[in-house]
Structure formats: C-alpha cells, structure tokens
Design an enzyme around this catalytic site. Structure first.
Site, PDB file in Angstrom:
ATOM      1  N   LYS A  79      14.879  -1.407   8.706  1.00  0.00           N
ATOM      2  CA  LYS A  79      16.151  -1.022   8.076  1.00  0.00           C
ATOM      3  C   LYS A  79      17.341  -1.452   8.922  1.00  0.00           C
ATOM      4  O   LYS A  79      17.314  -1.327  10.154  1.00  0.00           O
ATOM      5  CB  LYS A  79      16.197   0.505   7.870  1.00  0.00           C
ATOM      6  CG  LYS A  79      14.956   1.023   7.171  1.00  0.00           C
ATOM      7  CD  LYS A  79      14.980   2.506   6.889  1.00  0.00           C
ATOM      8  CE  LYS A  79      13.568   2.979   6.567  1.00  0.00           C
ATOM      9  NZ  LYS A  79      12.767   3.315   7.764  1.00  0.00           N
ATOM     10  N   HIS A 139      20.050   0.978   5.522  1.00  0.00           N
ATOM     11  CA  HIS A 139      19.565   2.318   5.885  1.00  0.00           C
ATOM     12  C   HIS A 139      20.386   3.446   5.236  1.00  0.00           C
ATOM     13  O   HIS A 139      19.837   4.453   4.806  1.00  0.00           O
ATOM     14  CB  HIS A 139      19.574   2.459   7.410  1.00  0.00           C
ATOM     15  CG  HIS A 139      18.595   3.446   7.942  1.00  0.00           C
ATOM     16  ND1 HIS A 139      17.975   3.321   9.155  1.00  0.00           N
ATOM     17  CD2 HIS A 139      18.125   4.609   7.419  1.00  0.00           C
ATOM     18  CE1 HIS A 139      17.164   4.346   9.347  1.00  0.00           C
ATOM     19  NE2 HIS A 139      17.242   5.141   8.312  1.00  0.00           N
ATOM     20  N   PRO A 181       0.857  -1.198   0.000  1.00  0.00           N
ATOM     21  CA  PRO A 181       0.000   0.000   0.000  1.00  0.00           C
ATOM     22  C   PRO A 181       0.891   1.245   0.000  1.00  0.00           C
ATOM     23  O   PRO A 181       1.802   1.357   0.822  1.00  0.00           O
ATOM     24  CB  PRO A 181      -0.777  -0.105   1.317  1.00  0.00           C
ATOM     25  CG  PRO A 181      -0.549  -1.498   1.819  1.00  0.00           C
ATOM     26  CD  PRO A 181       0.744  -1.971   1.232  1.00  0.00           C
ATOM     27  N   LEU A 222       0.653   4.257   0.848  1.00  0.00           N
ATOM     28  CA  LEU A 222       0.686   5.202   1.962  1.00  0.00           C
ATOM     29  C   LEU A 222       0.863   4.413   3.262  1.00  0.00           C
ATOM     30  O   LEU A 222       0.065   3.518   3.570  1.00  0.00           O
ATOM     31  CB  LEU A 222      -0.621   5.996   1.980  1.00  0.00           C
ATOM     32  CG  LEU A 222      -0.600   7.383   2.587  1.00  0.00           C
ATOM     33  CD1 LEU A 222      -1.871   8.124   2.205  1.00  0.00           C
ATOM     34  CD2 LEU A 222      -0.449   7.389   4.083  1.00  0.00           C
ATOM     35  N   GLY A 223       1.938   4.703   3.985  1.00  0.00           N
ATOM     36  CA  GLY A 223       2.217   3.980   5.223  1.00  0.00           C
ATOM     37  C   GLY A 223       2.451   4.932   6.382  1.00  0.00           C
ATOM     38  O   GLY A 223       2.562   6.147   6.195  1.00  0.00           O
ATOM     39  N   LEU A 224       2.554   4.362   7.575  1.00  0.00           N
ATOM     40  CA  LEU A 224       2.838   5.175   8.763  1.00  0.00           C
ATOM     41  C   LEU A 224       4.344   5.211   9.003  1.00  0.00           C
ATOM     42  O   LEU A 224       4.980   4.169   9.140  1.00  0.00           O
ATOM     43  CB  LEU A 224       2.159   4.564  10.000  1.00  0.00           C
ATOM     44  CG  LEU A 224       2.424   5.341  11.301  1.00  0.00           C
ATOM     45  CD1 LEU A 224       1.607   6.637  11.347  1.00  0.00           C
ATOM     46  CD2 LEU A 224       2.118   4.487  12.534  1.00  0.00           C
ATOM     47  N   GLY A 225       4.912   6.410   9.071  1.00  0.00           N
ATOM     48  CA  GLY A 225       6.312   6.572   9.465  1.00  0.00           C
ATOM     49  C   GLY A 225       6.423   6.514  10.978  1.00  0.00           C
ATOM     50  O   GLY A 225       5.526   6.995  11.683  1.00  0.00           O
ATOM     51  N   ASP A 273       6.313   1.648   8.550  1.00  0.00           N
ATOM     52  CA  ASP A 273       7.737   1.793   8.249  1.00  0.00           C
ATOM     53  C   ASP A 273       8.540   1.955   9.536  1.00  0.00           C
ATOM     54  O   ASP A 273       8.268   2.860  10.326  1.00  0.00           O
ATOM     55  CB  ASP A 273       7.966   3.020   7.352  1.00  0.00           C
ATOM     56  CG  ASP A 273       9.422   3.133   6.957  1.00  0.00           C
ATOM     57  OD1 ASP A 273       9.808   2.469   5.979  1.00  0.00           O
ATOM     58  OD2 ASP A 273      10.185   3.839   7.647  1.00  0.00           O
TER      59      ASP A 273
END
Ligand code: A2P
Length: 319
Positions: A77, A110, A13, A15-18, A43
């Site tokens: 990461k 990262h 998807p 759009l994700g949550l940071g 994320d």
C-alpha cells in the site's frame, strides 16, 4: 481455498497473512511459517515499517524453492505522504526494493488522506495536503501509469467510502479492483460491500479478529473485544474450532478476502485451516443479529489533528 478471480483471470487466494503490527524482529519468521503452512497471499504496507524483513523472508522462500514468485500474491500500500504524482513511483520503488520484488500483484492507495512528503504521521494542519492540492484522481492516474509499466498487476484502494470510490470511477481509465476495509461482525459493511460488488470491486477485510494488539494510541477505553463475544465461542464449540477461525470463516462465507495477522506459528496454521470450515445458515444469521457496532480504526488520528483538512465524512459513511 476460495479464490477471487480478476477480470484478466489472475487469482487471489481469499485468505492471506496480515503483517500490520508484526514487528521487524518477528515478521520474517511469520512469513516463512505462513508460506510453509500453505499461505499464498501476503498483505503488506510501507507504513508497517517491516517490508524489508518481509522481503528477506520472500527471498529466502524463493531461493530455497519453497514457492515461486508467481505462486505468491503480494499486496502493498502507498503511504499518504506519496500521493503527489511524482511521489507515487518513489513510494512504489521503495516498497519494491524493500520487498526485493520487481512487481506487486496488488497496490492500494492506503487512505484517502494526503500528507506532505516529509511527514510520516500528521501533528498539525500544515502536515496535510488537501484535495485541491492533491486530488485523489492525480494519485490514481499515477497508479494507472505504474500498472501500464508492468510494475503492478492490479491496483485498488483502502479505507475508501462510496463517495470516494465514485469520484475515482468518474475520472479513471482503469477502475479500482479492490477496496480493503475494516470488516468483522461488529462492522459488517453491508452497504459498502454491496456497492463495491455491484461495481466489480472486490473487498478485503482488515482487522478481521478485532486487532486487539493495535498500538495504545489506537485504543479507546470502552472498545469492545471482538474475540470475547460469547456467540463466536458458542459457534466455535459447535464446530470444534476456535473463535478466531469462526471470524475468518464468516468473511470467506461472504466472499470477502480476509487477512488475519499472526506472528505465532500455531495460530498462523490454525487461521489458514479456517478456509475449510463450513458455517451453516443458522450461524451466519446469528452473527448477523449481533447488535454491537464498532469501528476500531476510526481515522481520528487524521481527522482530529488540529487544522486537519479531512473530516470523518471523507472516510466513513456510517458508524
Ligand atoms: P498473535 O500475532 O500473537 O497470534 P487482526 O488480524 O484483527 O489484526 O488481529 C490480530 C490479533 O489477533 C493479534 O493480537 C494476534 O496475535 C491475534 N490472533 C491471531 N490469530 C489468532 C487466533 N487464531 N486466536 C487468537 N488470537 C489470534
């Protein structure tokens, strides 16, 4: 919601949550609010030092039947101090343990910067490992092995410029499927995005709202405030949405995944709703015309450490 489809048909998807800068005390609730609101992409990263709490929230969501593991796309990461071939699995295992997961959907290197295993953040030249000590190809080969073991569905990179990606493409068995980079209208990354897309590498935008809550050590006095540019307000008013939503929608319109961070219930919900906003060609053109160019996360915390073997040209092609 738009999705990125990987070569094996897995879907991300867009759009994700940071979770960078979400403190351990708030990220548990933020992840649960996000999953309740409908987010299916979280994320994370080891260096955010909050993966245990993210893991507790995921466990709670799975135990309560809010979502199933296979319905949530989880990215993490590998930190810079785990680039040596034997350290990569140590880094991954710690993240899996903290997140209480047995696989990740996506794991990224990262930064193209290596540190000795006992160093979290570098203070002097001896804290680093240069490219002759740990070539990026060594780290990448270890990522490939972990993918082959089934612990990682997809592997990729973050903060890699074109040259560093080319280096990996020259030696890899499995090509990187994602490059996560700082990206917003002050840093649209047109050339790097085009290069990635040409090579089948998807792009995720970090700091899409300008990361105004980044730590003091990452701020310079003259940094412009992205959310305060009057053009976004003008476009937001035209569509009856917020300026943050305009910025999120702008990335989605460019087919770039985007991970706005919020720890606030209303803003978490509002940000997800940006997936339904339709910007028009005039909006996109006006945003393209913005003359401000700015990189907030400039990597000088690696390149300006006295004795650092890394320079800005190892990180960025421009700005
Ligand atoms: P908060 O966590 O209190 O919502 P980025 O994603 O670029 O790192 O930006 C994160 C910053 O943007 C945080 O300070 C976050 O604050 C803020 N933020 C997130 N969503 C919104 C929104 N919809 N409107 C205004 N600020 C937002």
């Amino acid at each position: 919601m738009k999705f990125i489809t990987f070569e094996n048909n897995d879907k991300l998807p867009m759009l994700g949550l940071g979770t960078w800068k979400s403190a351990p005390g708030e990220v548990y609730q933020a992840v649960l609010w996000a999953l309740e609101a409908g987010y299916r992409h979280i994320d994370c990263a080891a260096i955010y030092q909050n993966e245990k709490e993210v893991g507790d929230a995921l466990k709670k969501a799975f135990d309560d039947g809010l979502v199933k593991r296979e319905e949530v796309f989880v990215t993490s990461k590998l930190w810079n101090n785990a680039h040596e071939k034997d350290q990569v699995k140590v880094g991954l295992n710690k993240t899996l343990q903290d997140l209480q997961l047995d696989y990740l959907d996506l794991y990224l290197i990262h930064w193209p910067v290596s540190l000795k295993s006992h160093v979290m953040f570098p203070e002097k030249g001896e804290d680093f490992l240069d490219y002759s000590q740990v070539p990026l190809s060594e780290t990448w080969a270890a990522m490939e092995s972990l993918k082959a073991e089934g612990k990682l569905k997809h592997i990729g990179v973050s903060n890699f410029n074109q040259g560093k990606i080319e280096e990996l493409l020259d030696s890899c068995q499995v090509k990187p499927e994602m490059n996560q980079i700082e990206l917003h209208p002050y840093l649209p990354q047109i050339d790097l995005v085009n290069y990635c897309k040409k090579n089948g590498i998807h792009v995720t935008a970090y700091s899409p709202l300008g990361s105004a809550d980044r730590p003091k050590a990452r701020k310079k006095e003259d940094d412009p405030i992205l959310l305060e540019h009057p053009l976004f307000k003008e476009i937001a008013d035209k569509h009856g949405v917020s300026t943050a939503q305009v910025l999120i929608a702008w990335s989605l319109h460019r087919d770039i995944a985007v991970i706005p961070k919020s720890a606030n219930k209303e803003r978490i919900k509002q940000n997800l709703e940006a997936a339904d906003i339709r910007l028009d060609a005039a909006d996109m053109k006006a945003i393209e015309g913005i003359s401000v160019q700015h990189r907030y996360i400039d990597g000088t915390f690696f390149t300006e450490v006295p004795g650092s073997p890394f320079s800005q040209s190892d990180l960025w092609d421009s700005v």
